[in-house]
Design a protein around this motif. Structure first.
Motif, PDB file in Angstrom:
ATOM      1  N   ALA A   1       0.890  -1.059   0.086  1.00  0.00           N
ATOM      2  CA  ALA A   1       0.063  -0.275  -0.023  1.00  0.00           C
ATOM      3  C   ALA A   1       0.929   1.206   0.217  1.00  0.00           C
ATOM      4  N   LEU A   2       2.246   1.486   0.228  1.00  0.00           N
ATOM      5  CA  LEU A   2       3.271   2.219   0.613  1.00  0.00           C
ATOM      6  C   LEU A   2       3.724   2.589  -0.819  1.00  0.00           C
ATOM      7  N   LYS A   3       3.914   1.032  -1.420  1.00  0.00           N
ATOM      8  CA  LYS A   3       5.149   1.590  -2.479  1.00  0.00           C
ATOM      9  C   LYS A   3       4.703   2.914  -3.276  1.00  0.00           C
ATOM     10  N   PRO A   4       3.568   3.135  -3.630  1.00  0.00           N
ATOM     11  CA  PRO A   4       3.211   4.119  -4.595  1.00  0.00           C
ATOM     12  C   PRO A   4       3.976   5.094  -4.208  1.00  0.00           C
ATOM     13  N   LEU A   5       3.972   5.452  -2.819  1.00  0.00           N
ATOM     14  CA  LEU A   5       4.332   6.794  -2.324  1.00  0.00           C
ATOM     15  C   LEU A   5       6.195   6.705  -1.983  1.00  0.00           C
ATOM     16  N   SER A   6       6.734   5.557  -2.292  1.00  0.00           N
ATOM     17  CA  SER A   6       8.047   4.964  -1.705  1.00  0.00           C
ATOM     18  C   SER A   6       8.203   5.567  -2.898  1.00  0.00           C
ATOM     19  N   ARG A   7       7.705   5.322  -4.164  1.00  0.00           N
ATOM     20  CA  ARG A   7       8.181   5.290  -5.799  1.00  0.00           C
ATOM     21  C   ARG A   7       8.105   7.165  -6.079  1.00  0.00           C
ATOM     22  N   GLN A   8       6.775   7.883  -5.439  1.00  0.00           N
ATOM     23  CA  GLN A   8       6.977   9.262  -5.933  1.00  0.00           C
ATOM     24  C   GLN A   8       7.607   9.579  -4.946  1.00  0.00           C
ATOM     25  N   HIS A   9       8.390   9.061  -3.974  1.00  0.00           N
ATOM     26  CA  HIS A   9       9.641  10.071  -3.210  1.00  0.00           C
ATOM     27  C   HIS A   9      11.293   9.946  -3.903  1.00  0.00           C
TER      28      HIS A   9
END
Length: 155
Positions: free
Chosen positions: A12-20
């Motif tokens: 669930a948090l991987k897309p946010l990590s990609r944005q990071h």
């Protein structure tokens, strides 16, 4: 030298990590622009575009759906929100954009490292399955990322 283990990020948090990752690239591009003597106006135009396209929606998602998983009085959340405010001010500075961009590329990178290495790990520990499912539902990445036309960092 001690080798660091990669962080195990919940789906669930991987897309946010990609944005990071894109935020780290932004910092690199700004540094590259300055090292190549690119006009501040060109770098500032890119920063303005990046702020609208990436930072604003990313911060909104974090502040509305990710950060509330921890208590609003949690020191990690207070730090993250304080850093968000500082980063927004740096992106918005019209008085001295060269100084602000130089500070911004460093502070954005440090902020991303904090969220990835500390804050997200803590959120993963306490988030319920339901909270993670909601994050997964609301955060869909676009099929294609819009590219900025003036790629001054490549020249």
């Amino acid at each position: 030298m001690e080798k660091k283990k990669p962080i195990k990020r919940h789906e669930a948090l991987k897309p946010l990590s990609r944005q990071h990752h894109f935020g780290l690239l932004f910092s690199w591009k700004v540094r590259k622009g300055f090292s190549r003597g690119i006009a501040v106006e060109r770098i500032k135009n890119y920063a303005d575009w990046f702020f609208q396209a990436e930072i604003k929606p990313h911060f909104k998602l974090e502040e509305e759906h990710i950060f509330p998983i921890l208590d609003e009085e949690d020191p990690l959340i207070k730090r993250a929100l304080k850093e968000h405010r500082r980063i927004v001010r740096l992106f918005s500075d019209k008085e001295n954009p060269e100084k602000s961009l130089n500070i911004l590329e460093e502070e954005l990178q440090a902020h991303i490292r904090f969220e990835e290495r500390i804050l997200f790990n803590e959120i993963q520990k306490v988030a319920t399955q339901k909270e993670l499912e909601i994050i997964e539902e609301i955060h869909q990445e676009p099929e294609e990322k819009e590219e900025y036309e003036d790629q001054f960092w490549e020249k």
